[in-house]
Scaffold this active site. Structure first.
Site, PDB file in Angstrom:
ATOM      1  N   ASP A 223     144.253  36.994  29.218  1.00 30.58           N
ATOM      2  CA  ASP A 223     145.157  37.920  29.781  1.00 30.58           C
ATOM      3  C   ASP A 223     145.264  39.231  29.437  1.00 30.58           C
ATOM      4  O   ASP A 223     145.243  39.489  28.175  1.00 30.58           O
ATOM      5  CB  ASP A 223     146.511  37.227  29.916  1.00 30.58           C
ATOM      6  CG  ASP A 223     147.806  38.131  30.669  1.00 30.58           C
ATOM      7  OD1 ASP A 223     147.229  38.887  31.359  1.00 30.58           O
ATOM      8  OD2 ASP A 223     148.838  37.583  30.291  1.00 30.58           O
TER       9      ASP A 223
ATOM     10  N   HIS B 282     154.124  39.388  29.354  1.00 32.04           N
ATOM     11  CA  HIS B 282     152.718  39.549  28.901  1.00 32.04           C
ATOM     12  C   HIS B 282     152.479  40.040  27.337  1.00 32.04           C
ATOM     13  O   HIS B 282     153.222  40.859  27.205  1.00 32.04           O
ATOM     14  CB  HIS B 282     151.816  40.134  29.807  1.00 32.04           C
ATOM     15  CG  HIS B 282     151.806  39.523  31.328  1.00 32.04           C
ATOM     16  ND1 HIS B 282     150.806  38.573  31.683  1.00 32.04           N
ATOM     17  CD2 HIS B 282     152.515  39.835  32.186  1.00 32.04           C
ATOM     18  CE1 HIS B 282     151.146  38.589  32.916  1.00 32.04           C
ATOM     19  NE2 HIS B 282     152.247  39.102  33.323  1.00 32.04           N
TER      20      HIS B 282
END
Ligand code: ZN
Ligand code: ZN
Length: 546
Positions: A193, A366
Protein backbone atom coordinates in the site's frame (compact mmCIF):
# COMPACT_ATOMS: atom_id res chain seq x y z
CA UNK A 1 0.13 -19.97 -21.32
CA UNK A 2 3.54 -19.15 -19.97
CA UNK A 3 5.25 -22.04 -18.21
CA UNK A 4 6.98 -21.68 -14.85
CA UNK A 5 6.29 -17.99 -14.65
CA UNK A 6 4.27 -16.07 -12.15
CA UNK A 7 2.45 -13.32 -13.98
CA UNK A 8 0.98 -10.40 -12.07
CA UNK A 9 -1.43 -8.11 -13.86
CA UNK A 10 -2.52 -4.92 -12.07
CA UNK A 11 -5.98 -4.02 -13.36
CA UNK A 12 -6.67 -1.11 -11.03
CA UNK A 13 -5.27 0.92 -8.15
CA UNK A 14 -1.79 1.49 -9.56
CA UNK A 15 -1.56 5.11 -10.69
CA UNK A 16 -4.77 6.15 -8.99
CA UNK A 17 -6.54 6.00 -5.64
CA UNK A 18 -9.35 3.46 -5.93
CA UNK A 19 -10.70 0.57 -8.03
CA UNK A 20 -8.10 -1.83 -6.72
CA UNK A 21 -7.87 -5.09 -8.60
CA UNK A 22 -4.98 -7.40 -9.39
CA UNK A 23 -4.65 -10.79 -11.06
CA UNK A 24 -2.03 -13.40 -10.15
CA UNK A 25 -1.52 -16.01 -12.84
CA UNK A 26 0.50 -19.20 -12.92
CA UNK A 27 0.05 -21.43 -15.94
CA UNK A 28 -3.70 -22.20 -16.08
CA UNK A 29 -4.50 -20.83 -12.66
CA UNK A 30 -5.62 -17.29 -11.93
CA UNK A 31 -6.56 -15.69 -8.65
CA UNK A 32 -8.01 -12.22 -8.38
CA UNK A 33 -7.26 -9.93 -5.45
CA UNK A 34 -9.94 -7.26 -4.81
CA UNK A 35 -12.58 -5.82 -7.13
CA UNK A 36 -12.93 -2.15 -6.23
CA UNK A 37 -14.56 0.98 -7.58
CA UNK A 38 -13.34 4.53 -7.84
CA UNK A 39 -15.40 7.63 -7.32
CA UNK A 40 -15.66 9.90 -10.35
CA UNK A 41 -13.70 13.11 -10.46
CA UNK A 42 -15.33 16.43 -10.84
CA UNK A 43 -15.01 16.60 -14.60
CA UNK A 44 -16.57 13.18 -15.21
CA UNK A 45 -20.04 14.50 -15.72
CA UNK A 46 -22.89 12.34 -14.53
CA UNK A 47 -20.76 9.27 -13.88
CA UNK A 48 -21.72 7.39 -10.72
CA UNK A 49 -18.56 5.37 -10.34
CA UNK A 50 -15.75 3.75 -12.25
CA UNK A 51 -14.78 0.08 -12.29
CA UNK A 52 -11.56 -1.56 -13.49
CA UNK A 53 -11.27 -2.66 -17.08
CA UNK A 54 -10.87 -6.42 -16.63
CA UNK A 55 -11.32 -7.51 -20.24
CA UNK A 56 -7.88 -9.14 -19.98
CA UNK A 57 -9.50 -11.83 -17.84
CA UNK A 58 -12.49 -12.48 -20.08
CA UNK A 59 -10.63 -14.77 -22.49
CA UNK A 60 -9.44 -16.93 -19.62
CA UNK A 61 -12.28 -16.62 -17.19
CA UNK A 62 -12.55 -20.37 -16.74
CA UNK A 63 -9.01 -20.24 -15.27
CA UNK A 64 -10.06 -18.01 -12.40
CA UNK A 65 -9.92 -20.22 -9.29
CA UNK A 66 -11.04 -17.62 -6.81
CA UNK A 67 -11.52 -13.99 -5.90
CA UNK A 68 -9.87 -12.94 -2.64
CA UNK A 69 -11.07 -9.71 -1.05
CA UNK A 70 -8.67 -8.10 1.45
CA UNK A 71 -11.24 -5.96 3.32
CA UNK A 72 -14.69 -4.43 3.07
CA UNK A 73 -14.00 -0.96 1.69
CA UNK A 74 -15.68 0.12 -1.55
CA UNK A 75 -12.39 0.61 -3.37
CA UNK A 76 -11.80 -3.14 -2.86
CA UNK A 77 -15.34 -4.56 -3.05
CA UNK A 78 -17.49 -2.12 -5.04
CA UNK A 79 -17.10 -3.73 -8.47
CA UNK A 80 -17.87 -7.27 -7.28
CA UNK A 81 -21.26 -7.46 -8.99
CA UNK A 82 -19.78 -6.39 -12.33
CA UNK A 83 -16.97 -8.94 -12.03
CA UNK A 84 -19.41 -11.72 -11.07
CA UNK A 85 -21.57 -10.84 -14.08
CA UNK A 86 -18.68 -12.06 -16.23
CA UNK A 87 -16.59 -14.36 -14.10
CA UNK A 88 -18.09 -17.17 -12.05
CA UNK A 89 -15.55 -17.88 -9.35
CA UNK A 90 -15.82 -18.46 -5.62
CA UNK A 91 -15.11 -15.56 -3.30
CA UNK A 92 -12.90 -15.77 -0.20
CA UNK A 93 -13.15 -13.13 2.50
CA UNK A 94 -13.02 -12.73 6.25
CA UNK A 95 -16.29 -12.68 8.21
CA UNK A 96 -16.99 -8.95 8.17
CA UNK A 97 -15.80 -8.50 4.58
CA UNK A 98 -18.03 -11.39 3.56
CA UNK A 99 -20.97 -9.85 5.41
CA UNK A 100 -20.53 -6.54 3.61
CA UNK A 101 -20.24 -8.38 0.29
CA UNK A 102 -23.50 -10.16 1.12
CA UNK A 103 -25.21 -6.78 1.54
CA UNK A 104 -24.03 -5.80 -1.94
CA UNK A 105 -24.86 -9.11 -3.60
CA UNK A 106 -28.33 -9.32 -2.11
CA UNK A 107 -29.02 -5.82 -3.42
CA UNK A 108 -27.87 -6.82 -6.92
CA UNK A 109 -29.76 -10.13 -6.76
CA UNK A 110 -26.59 -12.23 -7.05
CA UNK A 111 -26.33 -13.60 -3.52
CA UNK A 112 -28.01 -16.94 -4.27
CA UNK A 113 -25.78 -17.81 -7.20
CA UNK A 114 -22.48 -16.75 -5.63
CA UNK A 115 -20.22 -19.08 -3.74
CA UNK A 116 -18.99 -17.13 -0.72
CA UNK A 117 -16.38 -18.64 1.58
CA UNK A 118 -15.42 -17.30 4.98
CA UNK A 119 -11.76 -17.32 5.96
CA UNK A 120 -10.06 -15.92 9.02
CA UNK A 121 -6.63 -14.55 9.78
CA UNK A 122 -4.29 -17.52 10.13
CA UNK A 123 -6.15 -19.68 7.58
CA UNK A 124 -4.63 -21.24 4.49
CA UNK A 125 -6.53 -21.97 1.28
CA UNK A 126 -5.57 -23.50 -2.06
CA UNK A 127 -6.59 -21.89 -5.34
CA UNK A 128 -5.18 -24.05 -8.13
CA UNK A 129 -1.41 -23.87 -7.75
CA UNK A 130 -1.64 -20.92 -5.36
CA UNK A 131 -1.58 -21.34 -1.61
CA UNK A 132 -2.96 -18.27 0.10
CA UNK A 133 -2.45 -17.40 3.76
CA UNK A 134 -4.18 -14.58 5.59
CA UNK A 135 -2.54 -12.24 8.11
CA UNK A 136 -4.52 -9.73 10.12
CA UNK A 137 -3.70 -6.05 9.47
CA UNK A 138 -5.22 -3.04 11.19
CA UNK A 139 -6.96 -0.46 9.02
CA UNK A 140 -10.03 1.77 9.36
CA UNK A 141 -12.32 -1.24 9.08
CA UNK A 142 -12.02 -4.41 11.16
CA UNK A 143 -11.04 -7.79 9.73
CA UNK A 144 -8.61 -6.59 7.04
CA UNK A 145 -5.97 -9.04 5.84
CA UNK A 146 -2.65 -9.12 4.08
CA UNK A 147 -2.02 -12.10 1.81
CA UNK A 148 0.95 -14.44 1.71
CA UNK A 149 0.79 -16.22 -1.63
CA UNK A 150 2.95 -19.26 -2.25
CA UNK A 151 3.38 -20.01 -5.95
CA UNK A 152 5.66 -22.48 -7.73
CA UNK A 153 7.68 -19.43 -8.86
CA UNK A 154 8.14 -17.99 -5.38
CA UNK A 155 6.47 -16.51 -2.32
CA UNK A 156 4.87 -13.06 -2.57
CA UNK A 157 3.13 -10.82 -0.05
CA UNK A 158 0.26 -8.41 -0.75
CA UNK A 159 -0.39 -6.02 2.15
CA UNK A 160 -3.93 -4.95 1.26
CA UNK A 161 -4.62 -1.62 2.97
CA UNK A 162 -2.93 -1.36 6.35
CA UNK A 163 -1.65 0.86 9.08
CA UNK A 164 0.40 -0.08 12.11
CA UNK A 165 -2.05 1.10 14.73
CA UNK A 166 -1.13 -0.13 18.22
CA UNK A 167 -4.48 0.91 19.69
CA UNK A 168 -7.03 0.31 16.95
CA UNK A 169 -10.74 0.79 17.61
CA UNK A 170 -11.31 -2.98 17.44
CA UNK A 171 -8.29 -3.68 19.71
CA UNK A 172 -6.79 -5.95 17.07
CA UNK A 173 -3.39 -4.67 15.90
CA UNK A 174 -1.50 -5.86 12.85
CA UNK A 175 -0.06 -9.35 13.35
CA UNK A 176 3.67 -8.57 13.28
CA UNK A 177 4.65 -12.09 14.30
CA UNK A 178 2.97 -13.62 11.28
CA UNK A 179 4.52 -11.06 8.93
CA UNK A 180 7.87 -11.86 10.53
CA UNK A 181 7.30 -15.57 10.02
CA UNK A 182 6.55 -14.92 6.34
CA UNK A 183 9.72 -12.83 6.05
CA UNK A 184 11.71 -15.75 7.45
CA UNK A 185 10.66 -17.88 4.48
CA UNK A 186 12.15 -15.35 2.05
CA UNK A 187 9.75 -13.07 0.22
CA UNK A 188 10.34 -12.73 -3.51
CA UNK A 189 8.08 -9.73 -3.96
CA UNK A 190 6.12 -7.36 -1.76
CA UNK A 191 3.07 -5.57 -3.14
CA UNK A 192 2.51 -2.80 -0.62
CA UNK A 193 0.00 0.00 0.00
CA UNK A 194 1.37 3.41 -1.05
CA UNK A 195 -1.62 5.68 -0.31
CA UNK A 196 0.20 7.83 2.27
CA UNK A 197 3.72 7.56 0.85
CA UNK A 198 4.05 11.35 0.87
CA UNK A 199 3.09 11.65 4.57
CA UNK A 200 6.09 11.75 6.91
CA UNK A 201 6.04 10.05 10.26
CA UNK A 202 3.59 7.51 11.61
CA UNK A 203 -0.18 7.70 11.08
CA UNK A 204 -1.87 8.48 14.41
CA UNK A 205 -4.01 5.80 15.98
CA UNK A 206 -7.74 5.83 15.24
CA UNK A 207 -8.15 6.57 18.94
CA UNK A 208 -6.97 10.17 18.55
CA UNK A 209 -10.27 11.24 17.08
CA UNK A 210 -12.33 10.19 20.12
CA UNK A 211 -11.62 13.45 22.03
CA UNK A 212 -12.45 15.51 18.92
CA UNK A 213 -15.80 13.76 18.61
CA UNK A 214 -16.49 14.20 22.33
CA UNK A 215 -15.86 17.92 22.03
CA UNK A 216 -18.11 18.33 18.98
CA UNK A 217 -20.84 16.33 20.72
CA UNK A 218 -20.63 18.38 23.91
CA UNK A 219 -20.85 21.68 22.03
CA UNK A 220 -23.58 20.88 19.50
CA UNK A 221 -26.95 22.33 20.42
CA UNK A 222 -29.06 20.89 17.64
CA UNK A 223 -28.84 17.72 15.57
CA UNK A 224 -25.48 16.20 14.72
CA UNK A 225 -24.98 14.74 11.25
CA UNK A 226 -21.82 12.74 10.65
CA UNK A 227 -20.84 11.92 7.08
CA UNK A 228 -18.42 9.16 6.26
CA UNK A 229 -18.12 6.12 4.02
CA UNK A 230 -20.73 3.47 4.69
CA UNK A 231 -17.91 0.92 4.90
CA UNK A 232 -15.82 2.84 7.46
CA UNK A 233 -17.09 0.54 10.21
CA UNK A 234 -14.55 1.67 12.83
CA UNK A 235 -15.81 5.23 12.48
CA UNK A 236 -19.41 4.14 13.03
CA UNK A 237 -18.25 2.57 16.28
CA UNK A 238 -16.53 5.78 17.38
CA UNK A 239 -19.56 7.93 16.58
CA UNK A 240 -21.72 5.44 18.50
CA UNK A 241 -19.41 5.68 21.52
CA UNK A 242 -19.56 9.48 21.45
CA UNK A 243 -23.35 9.40 21.08
CA UNK A 244 -23.70 7.21 24.16
CA UNK A 245 -21.59 9.55 26.25
CA UNK A 246 -23.62 12.54 25.05
CA UNK A 247 -26.97 10.80 25.66
CA UNK A 248 -27.95 10.94 22.04
CA UNK A 249 -29.63 8.24 19.94
CA UNK A 250 -28.11 7.19 16.65
CA UNK A 251 -29.85 6.68 13.29
CA UNK A 252 -28.38 5.37 10.04
CA UNK A 253 -29.48 7.21 6.93
CA UNK A 254 -29.50 5.59 3.49
CA UNK A 255 -29.49 2.01 2.32
CA UNK A 256 -25.78 1.17 2.41
CA UNK A 257 -25.21 2.89 5.77
CA UNK A 258 -28.19 1.11 7.34
CA UNK A 259 -27.48 -2.32 5.89
CA UNK A 260 -23.72 -2.24 6.54
CA UNK A 261 -24.31 -1.23 10.16
CA UNK A 262 -26.91 -3.98 10.54
CA UNK A 263 -24.54 -6.59 9.13
CA UNK A 264 -21.54 -5.42 11.17
CA UNK A 265 -23.63 -5.46 14.36
CA UNK A 266 -25.02 -8.89 13.59
CA UNK A 267 -21.51 -10.26 13.11
CA UNK A 268 -20.22 -8.61 16.26
CA UNK A 269 -17.90 -6.07 14.63
CA UNK A 270 -19.95 -3.08 15.63
CA UNK A 271 -20.68 -2.98 19.29
CA UNK A 272 -23.70 -0.70 19.70
CA UNK A 273 -26.50 -1.47 22.18
CA UNK A 274 -30.04 -1.86 20.83
CA UNK A 275 -31.38 1.08 22.81
CA UNK A 276 -28.84 3.39 21.14
CA UNK A 277 -30.18 2.81 17.64
CA UNK A 278 -33.42 4.32 16.37
CA UNK A 279 -34.91 4.21 12.87
CA UNK A 280 -34.56 7.43 10.93
CA UNK A 281 -38.27 8.34 10.91
CA UNK A 282 -38.34 8.05 14.69
CA UNK A 283 -35.15 10.10 15.02
CA UNK A 284 -36.68 12.89 12.98
CA UNK A 285 -39.52 13.17 15.49
CA UNK A 286 -37.20 13.43 18.48
CA UNK A 287 -35.72 16.60 19.95
CA UNK A 288 -32.80 17.92 17.91
CA UNK A 289 -30.30 17.61 20.75
CA UNK A 290 -31.15 13.94 21.26
CA UNK A 291 -29.96 12.51 17.95
CA UNK A 292 -27.00 11.78 15.69
CA UNK A 293 -27.61 10.94 12.05
CA UNK A 294 -24.96 8.84 10.27
CA UNK A 295 -24.99 9.72 6.58
CA UNK A 296 -23.08 8.89 3.41
CA UNK A 297 -21.52 11.57 1.27
CA UNK A 298 -18.22 12.59 2.83
CA UNK A 299 -16.80 13.00 -0.68
CA UNK A 300 -19.59 15.36 -1.74
CA UNK A 301 -21.01 12.77 -4.16
CA UNK A 302 -24.16 14.42 -5.57
CA UNK A 303 -26.25 11.27 -5.17
CA UNK A 304 -25.32 10.76 -1.50
CA UNK A 305 -27.33 12.00 1.50
CA UNK A 306 -24.85 14.78 2.27
CA UNK A 307 -24.70 15.80 -1.40
CA UNK A 308 -28.49 16.06 -1.50
CA UNK A 309 -28.70 17.90 1.83
CA UNK A 310 -26.16 20.43 0.62
CA UNK A 311 -28.16 20.93 -2.57
CA UNK A 312 -31.50 21.08 -0.73
CA UNK A 313 -32.84 18.06 -2.64
CA UNK A 314 -33.05 15.42 0.09
CA UNK A 315 -36.59 14.07 0.26
CA UNK A 316 -36.90 12.75 3.80
CA UNK A 317 -35.51 15.76 5.69
CA UNK A 318 -33.65 19.02 5.11
CA UNK A 319 -30.81 20.73 6.85
CA UNK A 320 -31.62 23.01 9.77
CA UNK A 321 -29.69 26.11 10.78
CA UNK A 322 -28.98 24.58 14.19
CA UNK A 323 -27.43 21.41 12.68
CA UNK A 324 -23.79 20.49 13.22
CA UNK A 325 -22.34 18.57 10.28
CA UNK A 326 -19.15 16.56 10.75
CA UNK A 327 -17.30 15.37 7.67
CA UNK A 328 -15.28 12.48 9.03
CA UNK A 329 -13.06 11.62 6.11
CA UNK A 330 -10.39 13.14 3.95
CA UNK A 331 -11.09 14.10 0.33
CA UNK A 332 -9.80 11.39 -2.00
CA UNK A 333 -7.33 12.98 -4.45
CA UNK A 334 -9.37 14.37 -7.33
CA UNK A 335 -12.44 14.95 -5.16
CA UNK A 336 -11.17 18.02 -3.31
CA UNK A 337 -13.14 20.54 -5.35
CA UNK A 338 -16.39 18.61 -4.96
CA UNK A 339 -15.88 18.20 -1.21
CA UNK A 340 -15.13 21.89 -0.67
CA UNK A 341 -18.10 22.92 -2.78
CA UNK A 342 -20.29 20.69 -0.61
CA UNK A 343 -18.83 22.26 2.55
CA UNK A 344 -19.53 25.75 1.16
CA UNK A 345 -23.11 24.79 0.36
CA UNK A 346 -23.64 23.35 3.84
CA UNK A 347 -22.41 26.60 5.38
CA UNK A 348 -24.63 28.56 3.03
CA UNK A 349 -27.62 26.61 4.34
CA UNK A 350 -26.72 27.75 7.83
CA UNK A 351 -25.23 24.57 9.29
CA UNK A 352 -22.09 24.50 11.38
CA UNK A 353 -19.60 22.36 9.48
CA UNK A 354 -16.66 20.59 11.05
CA UNK A 355 -14.05 19.01 8.83
CA UNK A 356 -10.53 17.76 9.09
CA UNK A 357 -8.25 20.79 9.19
CA UNK A 358 -10.65 22.47 11.65
CA UNK A 359 -10.77 19.60 14.11
CA UNK A 360 -9.21 16.14 14.06
CA UNK A 361 -12.44 14.34 13.27
CA UNK A 362 -10.64 12.07 10.85
CA UNK A 363 -7.44 10.09 10.80
CA UNK A 364 -6.10 8.09 7.88
CA UNK A 365 -6.42 4.31 7.76
CA UNK A 366 -3.20 3.99 5.81
CA UNK A 367 0.45 3.66 6.78
CA UNK A 368 2.66 6.74 6.61
CA UNK A 369 6.34 6.79 5.65
CA UNK A 370 7.80 5.37 8.86
CA UNK A 371 5.29 2.51 8.86
CA UNK A 372 6.04 1.78 5.22
CA UNK A 373 9.77 1.61 6.02
CA UNK A 374 8.95 -0.63 8.99
CA UNK A 375 7.04 -2.96 6.67
CA UNK A 376 9.93 -3.05 4.19
CA UNK A 377 12.45 -3.79 6.94
CA UNK A 378 10.19 -6.45 8.40
CA UNK A 379 9.40 -8.28 5.15
CA UNK A 380 12.81 -7.75 3.48
CA UNK A 381 11.50 -8.51 0.01
CA UNK A 382 13.68 -9.18 -3.01
CA UNK A 383 11.40 -6.90 -5.04
CA UNK A 384 9.00 -4.10 -4.15
CA UNK A 385 5.99 -3.27 -6.29
CA UNK A 386 4.24 -0.21 -4.83
CA UNK A 387 0.46 -0.50 -5.16
CA UNK A 388 -2.62 1.55 -4.16
CA UNK A 389 -1.73 5.12 -5.09
CA UNK A 390 -1.33 7.77 -7.71
CA UNK A 391 1.94 7.77 -9.59
CA UNK A 392 3.41 10.30 -7.14
CA UNK A 393 2.64 7.93 -4.23
CA UNK A 394 4.15 4.94 -6.03
CA UNK A 395 7.34 6.88 -6.79
CA UNK A 396 7.54 8.20 -3.25
CA UNK A 397 7.16 4.64 -1.94
CA UNK A 398 10.02 3.64 -4.25
CA UNK A 399 12.15 6.45 -2.79
CA UNK A 400 11.46 5.18 0.74
CA UNK A 401 12.45 1.68 -0.33
CA UNK A 402 15.78 3.00 -1.65
CA UNK A 403 16.32 4.69 1.72
CA UNK A 404 16.03 1.37 3.51
CA UNK A 405 18.45 -0.23 1.08
CA UNK A 406 16.42 -1.83 -1.69
CA UNK A 407 18.33 -1.11 -4.92
CA UNK A 408 16.31 0.68 -7.58
CA UNK A 409 16.59 -2.19 -10.05
CA UNK A 410 14.53 -4.24 -7.59
CA UNK A 411 11.71 -1.74 -7.36
CA UNK A 412 9.08 -1.77 -10.09
CA UNK A 413 6.90 1.32 -10.33
CA UNK A 414 4.23 0.19 -12.75
CA UNK A 415 0.73 1.36 -13.62
CA UNK A 416 -2.54 -0.39 -14.37
CA UNK A 417 -2.28 -2.77 -17.30
CA UNK A 418 1.49 -3.29 -17.14
CA UNK A 419 1.92 -7.01 -16.61
CA UNK A 420 5.04 -8.29 -14.86
CA UNK A 421 6.52 -11.78 -14.71
CA UNK A 422 8.71 -13.56 -12.24
CA UNK A 423 10.92 -16.35 -13.50
CA UNK A 424 13.83 -17.93 -11.60
CA UNK A 425 13.40 -15.26 -8.96
CA UNK A 426 13.80 -12.41 -11.48
CA UNK A 427 11.24 -9.77 -12.32
CA UNK A 428 10.65 -8.78 -15.94
CA UNK A 429 8.17 -6.40 -17.48
CA UNK A 430 5.74 -8.21 -19.76
CA UNK A 431 3.18 -6.82 -22.22
CA UNK A 432 0.63 -4.11 -21.54
CA UNK A 433 -3.03 -5.08 -21.30
CA UNK A 434 -6.04 -2.75 -21.07
CA UNK A 435 -6.18 -1.15 -17.66
CA UNK A 436 -8.30 1.94 -18.11
CA UNK A 437 -11.63 3.19 -16.90
CA UNK A 438 -15.05 1.62 -17.32
CA UNK A 439 -17.69 4.18 -16.47
CA UNK A 440 -20.88 3.20 -14.69
CA UNK A 441 -23.77 5.60 -15.05
CA UNK A 442 -26.96 4.52 -13.25
CA UNK A 443 -27.51 1.01 -14.48
CA UNK A 444 -25.52 1.12 -17.68
CA UNK A 445 -21.99 -0.22 -17.62
CA UNK A 446 -19.39 0.64 -20.16
CA UNK A 447 -21.87 2.13 -22.66
CA UNK A 448 -20.70 5.47 -21.42
CA UNK A 449 -17.63 5.47 -23.56
CA UNK A 450 -15.21 8.26 -24.24
CA UNK A 451 -17.52 9.75 -26.89
CA UNK A 452 -20.38 10.24 -24.43
CA UNK A 453 -17.98 11.80 -21.95
CA UNK A 454 -16.74 14.10 -24.70
CA UNK A 455 -20.31 15.11 -25.56
CA UNK A 456 -21.06 15.90 -21.94
CA UNK A 457 -17.88 17.94 -21.75
CA UNK A 458 -18.84 19.87 -24.91
CA UNK A 459 -22.31 20.56 -23.58
CA UNK A 460 -20.95 21.79 -20.29
CA UNK A 461 -18.34 24.03 -21.89
CA UNK A 462 -19.90 25.38 -25.07
CA UNK A 463 -23.61 24.62 -24.85
CA UNK A 464 -25.78 23.64 -27.78
CA UNK A 465 -27.63 25.04 -30.77
CA UNK A 466 -30.87 23.64 -32.11
CA UNK A 467 -31.84 24.53 -35.67
CA UNK A 468 -35.41 23.83 -36.66
CA UNK A 469 -36.03 23.77 -40.41
CA UNK A 470 -39.29 23.45 -42.36
CA UNK A 471 -38.20 22.13 -45.70
CA UNK A 472 -40.15 21.46 -48.86
CA UNK A 473 -38.26 18.66 -50.57
CA UNK A 474 -39.88 19.16 -53.99
CA UNK A 475 -38.99 22.79 -54.41
CA UNK A 476 -35.91 22.47 -52.14
CA UNK A 477 -36.94 25.56 -50.24
CA UNK A 478 -37.45 26.51 -46.65
CA UNK A 479 -41.09 27.39 -46.19
CA UNK A 480 -40.39 29.29 -42.96
CA UNK A 481 -37.48 31.25 -41.60
CA UNK A 482 -35.18 28.79 -39.70
CA UNK A 483 -35.66 28.73 -35.95
CA UNK A 484 -32.37 28.95 -34.03
CA UNK A 485 -32.40 28.06 -30.35
CA UNK A 486 -29.23 28.22 -28.27
CA UNK A 487 -28.49 27.25 -24.69
CA UNK A 488 -25.25 27.94 -22.87
CA UNK A 489 -23.62 29.24 -26.02
CA UNK A 490 -24.22 32.93 -26.65
CA UNK A 491 -26.49 35.60 -25.30
CA UNK A 492 -29.04 35.96 -28.08
CA UNK A 493 -29.44 39.72 -27.84
CA UNK A 494 -25.72 40.32 -28.20
CA UNK A 495 -25.37 37.96 -31.11
CA UNK A 496 -27.95 39.09 -33.62
CA UNK A 497 -25.30 39.57 -36.25
CA UNK A 498 -23.77 36.14 -35.63
CA UNK A 499 -27.14 34.46 -35.91
CA UNK A 500 -28.07 36.51 -39.02
CA UNK A 501 -24.89 35.28 -40.66
CA UNK A 502 -25.71 31.75 -39.52
CA UNK A 503 -29.09 32.10 -41.28
CA UNK A 504 -27.29 33.06 -44.49
CA UNK A 505 -25.19 29.91 -44.14
CA UNK A 506 -28.34 27.85 -43.63
CA UNK A 507 -29.99 29.19 -46.82
CA UNK A 508 -26.75 28.64 -48.69
CA UNK A 509 -26.54 25.00 -47.63
CA UNK A 510 -30.18 24.43 -48.63
CA UNK A 511 -29.62 26.01 -52.07
CA UNK A 512 -26.60 23.87 -52.80
CA UNK A 513 -27.71 20.60 -51.25
CA UNK A 514 -29.37 17.73 -52.99
CA UNK A 515 -30.18 15.39 -50.16
CA UNK A 516 -28.61 14.67 -46.80
CA UNK A 517 -29.55 18.15 -45.64
CA UNK A 518 -29.22 17.38 -41.94
CA UNK A 519 -25.62 16.21 -41.88
CA UNK A 520 -24.46 18.80 -44.42
CA UNK A 521 -26.08 21.52 -42.36
CA UNK A 522 -24.52 20.28 -39.14
CA UNK A 523 -21.08 20.08 -40.73
CA UNK A 524 -21.25 23.57 -42.20
CA UNK A 525 -22.57 25.19 -39.03
CA UNK A 526 -19.99 23.47 -36.89
CA UNK A 527 -17.22 25.06 -38.95
CA UNK A 528 -19.05 28.37 -39.15
CA UNK A 529 -19.56 28.73 -35.40
CA UNK A 530 -16.02 27.63 -34.68
CA UNK A 531 -14.62 30.20 -37.16
CA UNK A 532 -16.73 32.94 -35.65
CA UNK A 533 -16.42 32.18 -31.95
CA UNK A 534 -13.59 29.63 -31.45
CA UNK A 535 -16.10 27.53 -29.57
CA UNK A 536 -17.61 24.18 -30.44
CA UNK A 537 -21.22 24.07 -29.33
CA UNK A 538 -23.13 20.88 -29.98
CA UNK A 539 -25.34 21.37 -33.03
CA UNK A 540 -28.60 19.57 -33.74
CA UNK A 541 -30.47 20.21 -36.96
CA UNK A 542 -34.08 19.07 -37.15
CA UNK A 543 -35.48 18.91 -40.67
CA UNK A 544 -39.30 18.96 -40.75
CA UNK A 545 -40.61 17.79 -44.13
CA UNK A 546 -43.52 19.87 -45.36
ZN1 ZN B 1 -9.33 0.34 2.77
ZN1 ZN C 1 -8.20 1.02 -0.29
Amino acid sequence: MTKNKLRVVPLGGLGEIGKNMMAFEYEDDIMIVDTGIMFPENDMLGIDYIIPDFQYLLDKKENVRGIVITHGHEDHTGAIKHVLDEIHAPIYATKLTRGLLEVKLSRSGQLEKTQLNTVQAGDTIKLGQFTVEFCHVSHSIPDGVALGITTPAGFVVHTGDYKLDHTPVDNWPTDYAMLGEWAGRGVMALFADSTNADKPGWTPSERVIDPAFDQVFSEAEGRILVATFASLISRLQQVGNAAQKANRKMAFVGYSMRENAKMARKLGYLNLPDDLIVPIDQALKMKDNEIVLMCTGSQGEPSSIMGRLSAGTNRQFSLKKSDTVVLSSHPIPGNEEMVFRTINNLFERGAKVIYEPISSVHVSGHASQEEMKFMLNLIKPQYLIPIHGELRHLHQHAALAKEVGIPSERIAVIENGQAIEFEDGKLNLAERVPGGYVFVDGSSVGDIGKSVMRERETLSKDGFILINLFHNGKSNELVRDPEIITRGFVHLKDSEELLENARDQIYDVVRNSNGNLKSKMEGRLKNFFYDQTRRRPMIFVVVNKV
